[in-house]
Design a protein around this motif. Structure first.
Motif, PDB file in Angstrom:
ATOM      1  N   ILE A   1      76.031  15.336  46.537  1.00  0.00           N
ATOM      2  CA  ILE A   1      75.834  14.684  45.246  1.00  0.00           C
ATOM      3  C   ILE A   1      75.157  15.666  44.299  1.00  0.00           C
ATOM      4  N   PRO A   2      75.448  15.580  42.986  1.00  0.00           N
ATOM      5  CA  PRO A   2      74.790  16.475  42.024  1.00  0.00           C
ATOM      6  C   PRO A   2      73.365  16.032  41.747  1.00  0.00           C
ATOM      7  N   VAL A   3      72.498  17.000  41.480  1.00  0.00           N
ATOM      8  CA  VAL A   3      71.078  16.724  41.262  1.00  0.00           C
ATOM      9  C   VAL A   3      70.603  17.496  40.028  1.00  0.00           C
ATOM     10  N   ASP A   4      69.832  16.813  39.190  1.00  0.00           N
ATOM     11  CA  ASP A   4      69.200  17.478  38.054  1.00  0.00           C
ATOM     12  C   ASP A   4      67.993  18.288  38.532  1.00  0.00           C
ATOM     13  N   VAL A   5      67.669  19.327  37.797  1.00  0.00           N
ATOM     14  CA  VAL A   5      66.549  20.206  38.135  1.00  0.00           C
ATOM     15  C   VAL A   5      65.666  20.368  36.900  1.00  0.00           C
ATOM     16  N   MET A   6      64.370  20.452  37.116  1.00  0.00           N
ATOM     17  CA  MET A   6      63.427  20.701  36.035  1.00  0.00           C
ATOM     18  C   MET A   6      63.222  22.211  35.890  1.00  0.00           C
ATOM     19  N   ARG A   7      63.498  22.725  34.699  1.00  0.00           N
ATOM     20  CA  ARG A   7      63.307  24.147  34.429  1.00  0.00           C
ATOM     21  C   ARG A   7      61.940  24.353  33.794  1.00  0.00           C
ATOM     22  N   LEU A   8      61.154  25.265  34.351  1.00  0.00           N
ATOM     23  CA  LEU A   8      59.791  25.500  33.899  1.00  0.00           C
ATOM     24  C   LEU A   8      59.656  26.954  33.461  1.00  0.00           C
ATOM     25  N   LYS A   9      59.461  27.156  32.168  1.00  0.00           N
ATOM     26  CA  LYS A   9      59.313  28.501  31.627  1.00  0.00           C
ATOM     27  C   LYS A   9      57.875  28.706  31.194  1.00  0.00           C
ATOM     28  N   PRO A  10      57.100  29.510  31.918  1.00  0.00           N
ATOM     29  CA  PRO A  10      55.696  29.751  31.541  1.00  0.00           C
ATOM     30  C   PRO A  10      55.602  30.732  30.378  1.00  0.00           C
ATOM     31  N   GLU A  11      54.421  30.766  29.771  1.00  0.00           N
ATOM     32  CA  GLU A  11      54.204  31.691  28.657  1.00  0.00           C
ATOM     33  C   GLU A  11      54.379  33.134  29.103  1.00  0.00           C
ATOM     34  N   LYS A  12      54.028  33.407  30.341  1.00  0.00           N
ATOM     35  CA  LYS A  12      54.236  34.736  30.903  1.00  0.00           C
ATOM     36  C   LYS A  12      54.638  34.580  32.360  1.00  0.00           C
ATOM     37  N   GLY A  13      55.495  35.460  32.810  1.00  0.00           N
ATOM     38  CA  GLY A  13      55.965  35.377  34.184  1.00  0.00           C
ATOM     39  C   GLY A  13      57.401  34.889  34.261  1.00  0.00           C
ATOM     40  N   LYS A  14      57.855  34.663  35.474  1.00  0.00           N
ATOM     41  CA  LYS A  14      59.241  34.286  35.725  1.00  0.00           C
ATOM     42  C   LYS A  14      59.462  32.791  35.540  1.00  0.00           C
ATOM     43  N   VAL A  15      60.700  32.435  35.208  1.00  0.00           N
ATOM     44  CA  VAL A  15      61.100  31.032  35.102  1.00  0.00           C
ATOM     45  C   VAL A  15      61.095  30.409  36.498  1.00  0.00           C
ATOM     46  N   MET A  16      60.600  29.162  36.587  1.00  0.00           N
ATOM     47  CA  MET A  16      60.553  28.440  37.857  1.00  0.00           C
ATOM     48  C   MET A  16      61.382  27.163  37.743  1.00  0.00           C
TER      49      MET A  16
ATOM     50  N   THR B 184      56.800  20.984  25.773  1.00  0.00           N
ATOM     51  CA  THR B 184      55.995  22.189  25.937  1.00  0.00           C
ATOM     52  C   THR B 184      54.551  21.734  26.086  1.00  0.00           C
ATOM     53  N   LEU B 185      53.948  22.023  27.233  1.00  0.00           N
ATOM     54  CA  LEU B 185      52.595  21.581  27.556  1.00  0.00           C
ATOM     55  C   LEU B 185      51.636  22.761  27.439  1.00  0.00           C
TER      56      LEU B 185
ATOM     57  N   GLU C 200      49.166  29.044  38.271  1.00  0.00           N
ATOM     58  CA  GLU C 200      48.168  29.139  37.217  1.00  0.00           C
ATOM     59  C   GLU C 200      48.534  28.259  36.024  1.00  0.00           C
ATOM     60  N   ALA C 201      47.550  27.491  35.533  1.00  0.00           N
ATOM     61  CA  ALA C 201      47.787  26.544  34.435  1.00  0.00           C
ATOM     62  C   ALA C 201      47.775  27.283  33.105  1.00  0.00           C
ATOM     63  N   ILE C 202      48.964  27.632  32.623  1.00  0.00           N
ATOM     64  CA  ILE C 202      49.148  28.268  31.325  1.00  0.00           C
ATOM     65  C   ILE C 202      50.205  27.468  30.575  1.00  0.00           C
ATOM     66  N   PRO C 203      50.360  27.688  29.255  1.00  0.00           N
ATOM     67  CA  PRO C 203      51.399  26.959  28.511  1.00  0.00           C
ATOM     68  C   PRO C 203      52.745  27.024  29.223  1.00  0.00           C
ATOM     69  N   LEU C 204      53.419  25.873  29.260  1.00  0.00           N
ATOM     70  CA  LEU C 204      54.610  25.717  30.078  1.00  0.00           C
ATOM     71  C   LEU C 204      55.675  24.947  29.307  1.00  0.00           C
ATOM     72  N   GLN C 205      56.869  25.503  29.217  1.00  0.00           N
ATOM     73  CA  GLN C 205      57.993  24.823  28.580  1.00  0.00           C
ATOM     74  C   GLN C 205      58.839  24.170  29.666  1.00  0.00           C
ATOM     75  N   CYS C 206      59.045  22.851  29.537  1.00  0.00           N
ATOM     76  CA  CYS C 206      59.726  22.077  30.571  1.00  0.00           C
ATOM     77  C   CYS C 206      60.998  21.459  29.998  1.00  0.00           C
ATOM     78  N   SER C 207      62.110  21.616  30.693  1.00  0.00           N
ATOM     79  CA  SER C 207      63.379  21.055  30.243  1.00  0.00           C
ATOM     80  C   SER C 207      64.201  20.624  31.444  1.00  0.00           C
ATOM     81  N   VAL C 208      65.290  19.910  31.189  1.00  0.00           N
ATOM     82  CA  VAL C 208      66.140  19.365  32.251  1.00  0.00           C
ATOM     83  C   VAL C 208      67.454  20.140  32.311  1.00  0.00           C
TER      84      VAL C 208
END
Length: 259
Positions: free
Chosen positions: A35-50, A216-217, A235-243
């Motif tokens: 089955i297909p599944v949605d994923v949460m994309r997390l882009k931090p202010e610095k570092g790699k996308v998670m 964006t948190l 590490e808790a830094i500004p984080l952009q969250c999308s689907v």
């Protein structure tokens, strides 16, 4: 696994015994049912996308849950003891949180917040600390993630909070924030509830709810803080969250809660 939040949140059928769950999961693999599944994309202010399949947490509640194994010699009382320890060390254990919300789905949050207006207003009139709770648009330092969002009509909400939890719920990001006016006794009582009833849901009131497909948190704290992303510290830094819709496929039944 018992701590697999993705399984318990989206696929688990509570009415099915454990043995049947194992058999059904095995048959899904043998028959190739996916089955297909949605994923949460997390882009931090610095570092790699998670990427996340479950949730992002931060704050006093997460700290209490993370540290409860330090009191494992106390048996079942380790949960409430961890909540007491968190509350006694410093309260309110709050931080400034700025929430930037995509304009395309702000109406989702409006419907949620309208239903909670009467409950929230009754709390606001009872405390002299409400100024730290009321949402505002006071200026916060801009980051590389937030620079230019005002020109794109993004909505910014700023408040003092003791924690938040971001869940991916049916292709929508569901953000719950617990404001700083929550009392120490209410926080400890939550720990007692989770001691009596294992894995009881967080029911501390009041709370603020937001829904969107993109956030964006931006947390601000004078102390080093850590997110919990699918149970892993970051590490808790500004984080952009999308689907990301239908990003991956997993073995699972056609009637799962994901669809």
């Amino acid at each position: 696994g018992k701590e697999n939040r993705f399984f318990t949140n989206y696929i688990d059928n509570e009415s099915t015994c454990q043995v049947r769950k194992v058999c059904e999961a095995t048959m899904n693999i043998i028959k190739g049912k996916t089955i297909p599944v949605d994923v949460m994309r997390l882009k931090p202010e610095k570092g790699k996308v998670m990427y996340s399949l479950s949730c992002v947490e931060w704050g006093a509640i997460y700290s209490a849950e993370k540290n409860k194994n330090s009191f494992r010699l106390l048996g079942r009382l380790r949960t409430v003891c961890s909540y007491i320890n968190t509350a006694v060390r410093r309260w309110p254990n709050d931080f400034k949180l700025s929430i930037w919300q995509s304009p395309e789905t702000q109406d989702l949050s409006n419907r949620v917040n309208q239903s909670a207006t009467s409950r929230r207003s009754s709390v606001l009139t009872e405390s002299s600390q409400t100024r730290s709770y009321i949402s505002s648009t006071e200026t916060q330092p801009l980051t590389s993630l937030t620079n230019g969002l005002l020109e794109k009509d993004w909505k910014m909400t700023s408040l003092n909070a003791i924690g938040f939890k971001l869940l991916l719920n049916r292709s929508v990001l569901d953000l719950t924030v617990w404001p700083a006016i929550i009392t120490k006794n209410a926080f400890i009582h939550q720990g007692w509830n989770r001691t009596v009833t294992k894995d009881a849901p967080i029911t501390i009131q009041p709370e603020e709810s937001f829904k969107s497909t993109e956030f964006t948190l931006c947390p601000y704290s004078t102390e080093e803080q850590w997110y919990s992303i699918d149970g892993e510290p970051f590490e808790a830094i500004p984080l952009q969250c999308s689907v990301l819709h239908n990003k991956i496929r997993i073995f699972g039944p056609d009637n799962s809660n994901i669809k």
